[in-house]
Structure formats: C-alpha cells, structure tokens
Scaffold this active site. Structure first.
Site, mmCIF file in Angstrom:
data_model
loop_
_atom_site.group_PDB
_atom_site.id
_atom_site.type_symbol
_atom_site.label_atom_id
_atom_site.label_comp_id
_atom_site.label_asym_id
_atom_site.label_seq_id
_atom_site.Cartn_x
_atom_site.Cartn_y
_atom_site.Cartn_z
ATOM 1 N N ASN A 82 0.797 -1.234 0.000
ATOM 2 C CA ASN A 82 0.000 0.000 0.000
ATOM 3 C C ASN A 82 0.829 1.283 0.000
ATOM 4 O O ASN A 82 0.436 2.281 -0.580
ATOM 5 C CB ASN A 82 -1.005 -0.013 1.149
ATOM 6 C CG ASN A 82 -0.360 -0.199 2.490
ATOM 7 O OD1 ASN A 82 0.812 -0.562 2.583
ATOM 8 N ND2 ASN A 82 -1.102 0.045 3.540
ATOM 9 N N GLU A 90 4.800 -4.547 11.890
ATOM 10 C CA GLU A 90 3.722 -3.575 11.652
ATOM 11 C C GLU A 90 2.628 -4.304 10.904
ATOM 12 O O GLU A 90 2.745 -4.520 9.695
ATOM 13 C CB GLU A 90 4.246 -2.400 10.816
ATOM 14 C CG GLU A 90 5.269 -1.537 11.515
ATOM 15 C CD GLU A 90 4.686 -0.752 12.671
ATOM 16 O OE1 GLU A 90 3.450 -0.756 12.839
ATOM 17 O OE2 GLU A 90 5.464 -0.152 13.410
ATOM 18 N N CYS A 97 -3.483 0.406 6.820
ATOM 19 C CA CYS A 97 -3.554 -0.521 7.957
ATOM 20 C C CYS A 97 -4.255 0.061 9.175
ATOM 21 O O CYS A 97 -4.925 -0.646 9.906
ATOM 22 C CB CYS A 97 -2.146 -0.951 8.339
ATOM 23 S SG CYS A 97 -1.073 0.468 8.588
ATOM 24 N N GLU A 110 7.696 2.063 14.707
ATOM 25 C CA GLU A 110 8.454 2.733 13.662
ATOM 26 C C GLU A 110 8.394 4.239 13.918
ATOM 27 O O GLU A 110 7.572 4.731 14.691
ATOM 28 C CB GLU A 110 7.853 2.412 12.286
ATOM 29 C CG GLU A 110 7.979 0.939 11.966
ATOM 30 C CD GLU A 110 7.897 0.604 10.490
ATOM 31 O OE1 GLU A 110 6.831 0.793 9.895
ATOM 32 O OE2 GLU A 110 8.926 0.137 9.942
HETATM 33 P P1 NDP Z 1 1.202 -9.766 3.388
HETATM 34 O O1 NDP Z 1 1.265 -10.105 4.815
HETATM 35 O O2 NDP Z 1 0.517 -10.685 2.460
HETATM 36 O O3 NDP Z 1 2.693 -9.569 2.824
HETATM 37 C C1 NDP Z 1 3.611 -8.695 3.422
HETATM 38 C C2 NDP Z 1 4.992 -8.976 2.878
HETATM 39 O O4 NDP Z 1 5.509 -10.187 3.439
HETATM 40 C C3 NDP Z 1 5.041 -9.172 1.366
HETATM 41 O O5 NDP Z 1 6.223 -8.599 0.865
HETATM 42 C C4 NDP Z 1 5.034 -10.668 1.258
HETATM 43 O O6 NDP Z 1 5.545 -11.122 0.027
HETATM 44 C C5 NDP Z 1 5.920 -11.073 2.411
HETATM 45 N N1 NDP Z 1 5.757 -12.460 2.863
HETATM 46 C C6 NDP Z 1 4.684 -13.278 2.713
HETATM 47 N N2 NDP Z 1 4.914 -14.472 3.304
HETATM 48 C C7 NDP Z 1 6.149 -14.398 3.861
HETATM 49 C C8 NDP Z 1 6.952 -15.300 4.618
HETATM 50 N N3 NDP Z 1 6.523 -16.515 4.948
HETATM 51 N N4 NDP Z 1 8.183 -14.895 5.019
HETATM 52 C C9 NDP Z 1 8.627 -13.658 4.721
HETATM 53 N N5 NDP Z 1 7.919 -12.767 3.992
HETATM 54 C C10 NDP Z 1 6.691 -13.129 3.567
HETATM 55 O O7 NDP Z 1 0.574 -8.295 3.334
HETATM 56 P P2 NDP Z 1 0.090 -7.452 2.082
HETATM 57 O O8 NDP Z 1 1.238 -7.148 1.201
HETATM 58 O O9 NDP Z 1 -1.122 -8.112 1.530
HETATM 59 O O10 NDP Z 1 -0.331 -6.072 2.798
HETATM 60 C C11 NDP Z 1 -1.533 -5.896 3.457
HETATM 61 C C12 NDP Z 1 -1.373 -6.098 4.962
HETATM 62 O O11 NDP Z 1 -0.354 -5.264 5.460
HETATM 63 C C13 NDP Z 1 -2.618 -5.719 5.712
HETATM 64 O O12 NDP Z 1 -2.902 -6.678 6.705
HETATM 65 C C14 NDP Z 1 -2.251 -4.416 6.374
HETATM 66 O O13 NDP Z 1 -2.982 -4.121 7.507
HETATM 67 C C15 NDP Z 1 -0.797 -4.587 6.629
HETATM 68 N N6 NDP Z 1 -0.169 -3.292 6.749
HETATM 69 C C16 NDP Z 1 0.261 -2.874 7.992
HETATM 70 C C17 NDP Z 1 0.806 -1.631 8.158
HETATM 71 C C18 NDP Z 1 1.311 -1.183 9.498
HETATM 72 O O14 NDP Z 1 2.132 -0.283 9.532
HETATM 73 N N7 NDP Z 1 0.895 -1.745 10.589
HETATM 74 C C19 NDP Z 1 0.928 -0.702 7.043
HETATM 75 C C20 NDP Z 1 0.503 -1.257 5.785
HETATM 76 C C21 NDP Z 1 -0.043 -2.505 5.665
HETATM 77 P P3 NDP Z 1 4.498 -11.414 -1.144
HETATM 78 O O15 NDP Z 1 3.628 -10.210 -1.276
HETATM 79 O O16 NDP Z 1 5.375 -11.588 -2.317
HETATM 80 O O17 NDP Z 1 3.738 -12.629 -0.737
#
Ligand code: NDP
Length: 484
Positions: A153, A250, A284, A458
């Site tokens: 995002n 996060e 998020c 953060e």
């Molecule tokens: P995901 O949890 O699906 O993915 C996050 C990242 O982790 C991606 O780069 C993903 O790669 C990677 N990943 C997935 N599986 C693994 C693993 N087993 N080991 C290491 N890395 C892995 O989140 P989204 O990208 O769908 O983002 C949306 C989510 O992020 C929402 O839940 C949102 O709330 C949260 N979010 C939280 C924020 C905060 O600051 N608290 C801010 C923004 C978003 P890949 O995509 O290639 O699978």
C-alpha cells in the site's frame, strides 16, 4: 514497457538481473496493463545481496553518525526534487491517485530520511557512575544486516521508514518489496547511491513470500522489520525467533472510531472519510468500525453519504481525482467478497457496494449501517473501501465493544468533551490513538500496534532502539577484590 526498470534487483550499488527467477508482472491497476516485468530473486541473487550487505556494513557503522546522516539528508533532498517523477511511478505501481502520491509517498519517505539523517549524529551511549570512581559506559551499536519486508500500500514510504532508521544506526539493509508493487524501492536504492551511500548498504531484492522467508532465516541477518498482515507476521516472527533475531512487526488492524453525539459532525465525517477511503481504503490503521452514538446516527449518515456523492473516482493520473482503483484484481475480489458477506449477514448498504463498469480494479466507496459486532465485516480486516457504521448508547458499552478485537493498531474518538476524550483514549487497547482527527503518521511520532497488530514502533526516536543495541562496559578505577 514504460516503467521497466534497468533490472529487477539492486545489489552492491548496481542493478542486477537473473532471468531464471519466476517472472513478476507489474500491473497498472487503473487499466490492467502490464507496465514492467521483473523476476523473483533466485538463491544466487539472495546470496549476492546478503554478502554485499554483510561486507558493507562494518565500514558504514565505523563512519561518524554525522557522515551517515549527511548521506540520508542528501537522499531526502533528491527525493523531494524528484517528487513528481517518483509519485507518477508510485501511482502506476499502486493505482493510488497522483493527488495522494504527490503528498504522501516520496514526501513521507524523504521526511524519514531527513529525520533519521538528523538524528544519526546524536546517537550515543551513556555514562553511569558507580561507587568509588568506578563507572559504566554504554556503546550504542548497530545490529548488523537488517531485512525489511514491505506491503503493497505504501511501497516508497515503507522502504524509507525501515531503511532510514536502519542506516542511521549503522546497519545495512536488504529490502524486499511486495511483489505487487516492486518498482519504487529500486528508486530509493538508486537515490541513496547517488547521495553517497557506500555500495551494499541498501539492497533491494524482488520476490514472493519464499524470498522473504529465505532472508528471514539466514544466520547473517540480525533483524527483521515486516509490514504486512497478521498471518504473515506470525510466520515471520516465528522464523525470526529461531535465530533469536530482533523484530519489528507492523501488522493489520480493525480499528474503532467512536463518534459521540456531542462531536462536531463535519469533523467526524471528515475523520471517518480519511480513516476509510484514503488510498481506496488500503491503509492498515483505518478506523473501519465507526461507532456512532444513537442521537446523531441519522445526521452522521446523511452528511457522510452527501459528501461521498462528491468523491471523484477515475484516472489516478488526473490530479482532480481523489479515489483510485484497488491495487490488484485479487484484492478487489477479496473486498467484493466482504461486501457480499455484509449484505448476506444483514448489514444495511447505504452507499456504494459495487465494482465500477470500466477497465481497471475500481470499487465504489462503500458504507454499511446497522452493522453488529458479530458480522464478518465488523471482525475481519477488509483492506478496502468498506466502512461499517455501528450504533452505541453509552461510553462503557462502546469501550468494551471497541476493544473486543484481537487487533490493536489504532483507535480514534470524536467528542467535544475534553475529559471524556482523554478517558476514552486511556481505555483504548491500541498503539496509535487520535482525538478529533484520524490517520496522521508524521515521522516525529511513534507508530505501531498493540495486541496482534504488532510489536515495536516505527518512526520517532523510539525506532532507534529497534535498530541498535547497547553494549555495557564496566570500568574499574580500583583494585579488584577477590575472596581468595
Ligand atoms: P502480506 O502479509 O501478504 O505480505 C507482506 C509482505 O511479506 C510481502 O512482501 C510478502 O511477500 C511477504 N511475505 C509473505 N509471506 C512471507 C513469509 N513466509 N516470510 C517472509 N515474507 C513473507 O501483506 P500485504 O502485502 O497483503 O499487505 C496488506 C497487509 O499489510 C494488511 O494486513 C495491512 O494491515 C498490513 N499493513 C500494515 C501496516 C502497518 O504499519 N501496521 C501498514 C501497511 C499494511 P508477497 O507479497 O510476495 O507474498
């Protein structure tokens, strides 16, 4: 292809390709068009990135904080100079309107680089006097190689929110963007080199979850900072624990936004709009459970729907547009699934609810009223433009309901009663709270969640503690007494 980078990865100061990696098509969400084709990192690429980071880190840490800070501040200046170009890239990567990306992405990244660049020269340990002239001093040390893993995002912002404090403390970083939005982190890496960062200090490798997992488990990695969902957070945290690595998580949320009947309705509606529809709801910390006190419920819904009628949905490159498509077809379908569940479980659809009849992954901003706590749309993170409005009568009742969630990222309250505002915030089980506003995240203030929404913070000076550790040194100025 218009946004094709020189190569997929950026390692040791240069673009690197390995076409043996699984292809990653980068899709412009407004049209569905493929705008770049990258490749997921192969084991050789991951090895190259980690080797380069490990090699570069010690010399970087040995520079003075002022020297490191200068590089980060220069990078901030370059990012600001290129804000428009970077924002156009971000808009194509994410689908977010240019109106937003011009003020919330590269600019936020630049703020982090400038802020942590400014702090770098003042990072110190302390002197602790003991009895008889003996003393202790502490040395603030870098952790080593840090891994950053990002969500889709806020790709530029996440790359900088993790990179800037890591580098300020003398660490090296290997950053893996979400494969949905892989382009802008490469620009951050390029800009850092241009600003004078040594090669290998900030590397970007592309890939799916398996690449993230390989990075997290590598013994050379000292720290993992993830922005992502709770299920991914759980996996990454567990993998990091095996190696006793530092973590910052996060994660997601289902945050409450409480509107009392003495609130300024226009401001409360503005807060609810910002907290649900900015970035097409893909934020998020969104306050997606909007609890409205019964006395003003109808007035609130009336103003909300009147104002939503004025939203400008369309081509995100048109600067007048303030509502763009979802990041991907997959995310759009997830959100449509939730909208169907909302209807099926008896919530009242008062606005939107449909996909737009045009190319791209567009949904209408959607509002459900008469939502109850047990409905799926009130319990699960949707990560899309779907607001749930719930009724309440008393403060005690709403506080219990607001906190009845496993998440604890953010929470907000709108009221003109000063004492109630602070009482409510004291009762919130959430890391980031808002009184009469919503969804601010300036670099000077800590940002992060409690409960399942994460660990660590953060931004702000607190982030320094998550990217460094203290070495304690005892110094005796006296003879050593031993029992025999
Ligand atoms: P995901 O949890 O699906 O993915 C996050 C990242 O982790 C991606 O780069 C993903 O790669 C990677 N990943 C997935 N599986 C693994 C693993 N087993 N080991 C290491 N890395 C892995 O989140 P989204 O990208 O769908 O983002 C949306 C989510 O992020 C929402 O839940 C949102 O709330 C949260 N979010 C939280 C924020 C905060 O600051 N608290 C801010 C923004 C978003 P890949 O995509 O290639 O699978």
């Amino acid at each position: 292809m218009k946004f094709q980078p020189t190569a997929s990865h950026f390692i040791d100061g240069a673009y690197v390709e390995d076409t043996a990696g699984t292809p990653i098509d980068v899709i412009y969400p407004a049209t569905g068009e493929v705008i770049a084709r990258l490749h997921s990192a192969t084991p050789q690429i991951i090895e190259q990135a980690l080797t380069s980071a490990k090699r570069a880190q010690k010399a970087w840490a040995a520079m003075t904080g002022t020297e490191r800070g200068r590089v980060l501040r220069r990078a901030a200046d370059i990012m600001r100079e290129r804000n428009r170009e970077l924002s156009i890239l971000e808009t194509h990567d994410t689908g977010k309107p240019l109106q937003e990306t011009l003020v919330a992405d590269a600019t936020s990244g630049a703020d982090a680089l400038e802020y942590f660049g400014g702090l770098a020269g003042s990072l110190t340990g302390e002197h602790i006097p003991l009895g008889g002239g003996d003393f202790v001093y502490t040395i603030r040390e870098a952790l080593g190689v840090c891994v950053g893993i990002g969500a889709w995002n806020y790709p530029t912002q996440i790359a900088c929110w993790k990179g800037a404090p890591a580098l300020a403390c003398g660490n090296a970083m290997v950053f893996k963007p979400s494969e949905t939005t892989p382009l802008s982190a490469l620009k951050v890496a390029e800009i850092l080199i241009e600003a004078g960062a040594p090669k290998g200090i900030y590397n970007v490798v592309q890939g799916y979850g398996d690449v993230g997992a390989a990075l997290v488990t590598d013994p050379r990695v000292a720290k993992v900072s993830l922005t992502g969902s709770v299920p991914t957070g759980r996996k990454v945290y567990a993998a990091a624990a095996e190696g006793m690595k530092h973590v910052t998580m996060e994660l997601g949320g289902k945050s409450p936004l409480i509107v009392f009947d003495d609130a300024d309705i226009e401001n409360a509606v503005s807060g609810a709009i910002l907290g649900n529809f900015y970035s097409s709801g893909q934020v998020c910390s969104n306050g997606t459970r909007v609890f409205v006190q019964k006395g003003i419920k109808e007035a609130f819904l009336t103003r909300l729907t009147e104002r939503l009628a004025k939203v400008k949905i369309g081509d995100p490159m048109d600067e007048a547009v303030n509502f763009g498509p979802m990041v991907s077809e997959a995310q759009m379908n997830i959100v449509l699934g939730y909208i169907e569940k909302g209807k099926a479980e008896g919530a009242r659809l008062v606005h939107g609810g449909a996909r737009l009849d045009r190319e791209g992954f567009y949904l209408e901003p959607t509002v459900f009223a008469d939502v109850t706590d047990d409905m799926t749309i009130a319990r699960e993170e949707i990560f899309g433009p779907v607001m749930s409005v719930l009724d309440f009568e008393t403060e005690d009742e709403v506080m219990a309901r607001a906190n009845a969630t496993e998440f604890g990222l953010a929470a907000g309250v709108f009221t003109n009663d000063l004492t109630r505002a602070h009482r409510v915030v004291a009762g919130f089980e959430a890391g980031t709270c808002y009184i009469n506003t919503y969804n601010l995240a300036p670099v000077e203030a800590p940002f992060g969640g409690s409960k399942m929404s994460g660990v660590g913070r953060e931004n702000s000076k607190l982030a320094i503690n998550h990217f460094s550790e203290m070495k304690t040194v005892y110094v005796s100025m006296n003879d050593v007494e031993a029992p025999y």
